[in-house]
Design a protein around this motif. Structure first.
Motif, PDB file in Angstrom:
ATOM      1  N   ALA A   1       0.851  -1.188   0.000  1.00  0.00           N
ATOM      2  CA  ALA A   1       0.000   0.000   0.000  1.00  0.00           C
ATOM      3  C   ALA A   1       0.886   1.237   0.000  1.00  0.00           C
ATOM      4  O   ALA A   1       1.783   1.372   0.837  1.00  0.00           O
ATOM      5  CB  ALA A   1      -0.912  -0.004   1.221  1.00  0.00           C
TER       6      ALA A   1
ATOM      7  N   THR B   1       1.800   4.979   0.742  1.00  0.00           N
ATOM      8  CA  THR B   1       1.449   5.981   1.748  1.00  0.00           C
ATOM      9  C   THR B   1       2.296   7.225   1.510  1.00  0.00           C
ATOM     10  O   THR B   1       3.179   7.230   0.651  1.00  0.00           O
ATOM     11  CB  THR B   1       1.719   5.461   3.175  1.00  0.00           C
ATOM     12  OG1 THR B   1       3.126   5.346   3.372  1.00  0.00           O
ATOM     13  CG2 THR B   1       1.053   4.121   3.417  1.00  0.00           C
TER      14      THR B   1
ATOM     15  N   ARG C   1      -8.502  -2.706  -1.210  1.00  0.00           N
ATOM     16  CA  ARG C   1      -9.079  -1.440  -0.736  1.00  0.00           C
ATOM     17  C   ARG C   1      -9.028  -1.330   0.786  1.00  0.00           C
ATOM     18  O   ARG C   1      -8.837  -0.253   1.333  1.00  0.00           O
ATOM     19  CB  ARG C   1     -10.507  -1.287  -1.249  1.00  0.00           C
ATOM     20  CG  ARG C   1     -10.568  -0.955  -2.720  1.00  0.00           C
ATOM     21  CD  ARG C   1     -11.977  -0.698  -3.220  1.00  0.00           C
ATOM     22  NE  ARG C   1     -11.949  -0.462  -4.640  1.00  0.00           N
ATOM     23  CZ  ARG C   1     -12.328  -1.359  -5.551  1.00  0.00           C
ATOM     24  NH1 ARG C   1     -12.801  -2.539  -5.180  1.00  0.00           N
ATOM     25  NH2 ARG C   1     -12.253  -1.074  -6.831  1.00  0.00           N
TER      26      ARG C   1
ATOM     27  N   SER D   1      -5.778   0.052   1.794  1.00  0.00           N
ATOM     28  CA  SER D   1      -5.474   1.371   1.236  1.00  0.00           C
ATOM     29  C   SER D   1      -5.444   2.457   2.301  1.00  0.00           C
ATOM     30  O   SER D   1      -6.217   2.450   3.247  1.00  0.00           O
ATOM     31  CB  SER D   1      -6.521   1.728   0.177  1.00  0.00           C
ATOM     32  OG  SER D   1      -6.300   3.014  -0.338  1.00  0.00           O
TER      33      SER D   1
ATOM     34  N   GLU E   1      -7.248   6.018  -0.061  1.00  0.00           N
ATOM     35  CA  GLU E   1      -7.570   5.573  -1.416  1.00  0.00           C
ATOM     36  C   GLU E   1      -6.395   5.686  -2.379  1.00  0.00           C
ATOM     37  O   GLU E   1      -6.562   5.889  -3.583  1.00  0.00           O
ATOM     38  CB  GLU E   1      -8.798   6.305  -1.963  1.00  0.00           C
ATOM     39  CG  GLU E   1     -10.062   6.004  -1.190  1.00  0.00           C
ATOM     40  CD  GLU E   1     -11.305   6.537  -1.863  1.00  0.00           C
ATOM     41  OE1 GLU E   1     -11.237   7.099  -2.971  1.00  0.00           O
ATOM     42  OE2 GLU E   1     -12.378   6.373  -1.262  1.00  0.00           O
ATOM     43  N   ASP E   2      -5.190   5.546  -1.854  1.00  0.00           N
ATOM     44  CA  ASP E   2      -3.996   5.571  -2.696  1.00  0.00           C
ATOM     45  C   ASP E   2      -3.782   4.188  -3.313  1.00  0.00           C
ATOM     46  O   ASP E   2      -4.533   3.254  -3.055  1.00  0.00           O
ATOM     47  CB  ASP E   2      -2.781   6.004  -1.868  1.00  0.00           C
ATOM     48  CG  ASP E   2      -1.765   6.770  -2.705  1.00  0.00           C
ATOM     49  OD1 ASP E   2      -1.787   6.642  -3.943  1.00  0.00           O
ATOM     50  OD2 ASP E   2      -0.948   7.488  -2.117  1.00  0.00           O
ATOM     51  N   THR E   3      -2.761   4.056  -4.104  1.00  0.00           N
ATOM     52  CA  THR E   3      -2.478   2.823  -4.828  1.00  0.00           C
ATOM     53  C   THR E   3      -2.165   1.661  -3.891  1.00  0.00           C
ATOM     54  O   THR E   3      -1.394   1.796  -2.949  1.00  0.00           O
ATOM     55  CB  THR E   3      -1.269   3.037  -5.762  1.00  0.00           C
ATOM     56  OG1 THR E   3      -1.567   4.111  -6.647  1.00  0.00           O
ATOM     57  CG2 THR E   3      -0.966   1.789  -6.567  1.00  0.00           C
ATOM     58  N   VAL E   4      -2.758   0.524  -4.193  1.00  0.00           N
ATOM     59  CA  VAL E   4      -2.434  -0.726  -3.526  1.00  0.00           C
ATOM     60  C   VAL E   4      -2.135  -1.755  -4.605  1.00  0.00           C
ATOM     61  O   VAL E   4      -2.863  -1.873  -5.587  1.00  0.00           O
ATOM     62  CB  VAL E   4      -3.591  -1.229  -2.633  1.00  0.00           C
ATOM     63  CG1 VAL E   4      -3.248  -2.579  -2.021  1.00  0.00           C
ATOM     64  CG2 VAL E   4      -3.915  -0.227  -1.556  1.00  0.00           C
TER      65      VAL E   4
ATOM     66  N   GLU F   1      -6.851   1.384  -7.159  1.00  0.00           N
ATOM     67  CA  GLU F   1      -6.770   2.782  -6.760  1.00  0.00           C
ATOM     68  C   GLU F   1      -8.179   3.288  -6.506  1.00  0.00           C
ATOM     69  O   GLU F   1      -8.971   3.410  -7.453  1.00  0.00           O
ATOM     70  CB  GLU F   1      -6.080   3.614  -7.839  1.00  0.00           C
ATOM     71  CG  GLU F   1      -4.624   3.220  -7.991  1.00  0.00           C
ATOM     72  CD  GLU F   1      -3.937   3.882  -9.163  1.00  0.00           C
ATOM     73  OE1 GLU F   1      -2.842   4.406  -8.936  1.00  0.00           O
ATOM     74  OE2 GLU F   1      -4.479   3.867 -10.280  1.00  0.00           O
TER      75      GLU F   1
END
Length: 177
Positions: free
Chosen positions: A8, A10, A35, A38, A41-44, A61
């Motif tokens: 994830a 950050t 999700r 996450s 709601e950033d990239t995972v 995302e």
């Protein structure tokens, strides 16, 4: 043997966690798992690997549709988690009622009796038979992180670690391995 981990993104870099896929049955389940990891709601990225036979990446995302890459569709289609990814990429729907009809023998022959042509449909019995050998999905899935499609396709052994190192998260991934 599978290895699965979530990376994830950050503000401070990447956070890794290993993950169990026991309750995962669909791509939606995989996306929900990502999700949940996450931050804002950033990239995972969900990494899945099966004993160096194949690896898969699922990028989530926010509420956007997941983006998927699989290194070898034929090998992945032979495994339960890989089949989830390849079915999505190849446009197969596990819950498609037409699949139930396809499984019925409606050609007038009895069970075990070959049809007039003598052909058997191996694609129905072996999902890997219908899957192409080689990579499928979004080859540019990590382009914005500096990993080109050519670099992604050139990965062979311990691909997930190489990907994590390219993202600057190699040490983070190793902590959960």
């Amino acid at each position: 043997m599978y290895f699965a981990a979530l990376l994830a993104r950050t503000q401070d870099g990447w956070e890794a966690s290993d993950t169990e896929l026991d309750d995962v049955e669909t791509l939606s389940d995989l996306a929900d798992l990502a999700r949940d990891a996450s931050v804002d709601e950033d990239t995972v990225l969900l990494f899945i690997e099966q004993e160096d036979a194949w690896f898969g990446l699922v990028r989530v995302e926010g509420e956007d549709d997941p983006r998927i890459f699989v290194s070898d569709a034929a090998a992945a289609a032979r495994s339960s988690y890989g089949e989830i990814l390849t079915n999505e990429l190849l446009g197969r729907d596990d819950d498609d009622p037409a699949d139930d009809l396809d499984a019925l023998d409606l050609d007038g022959t009895e069970d075990g009796e070959p049809d007039e042509t003598g052909d058997t449909d191996d694609a129905d019995s072996d999902p890997a038979a219908a899957a192409p050998s080689g990579p499928v999905g979004e080859r540019d899935i990590l382009l914005d992180f500096g990993l080109s499609d050519k670099e992604l396709l050139a990965l062979e052994t311990d691909a997930l670690l190489e990907i994590a190192e390219a993202l600057g998260a190699g040490d983070v991934l190793e902590t959960v391995r």
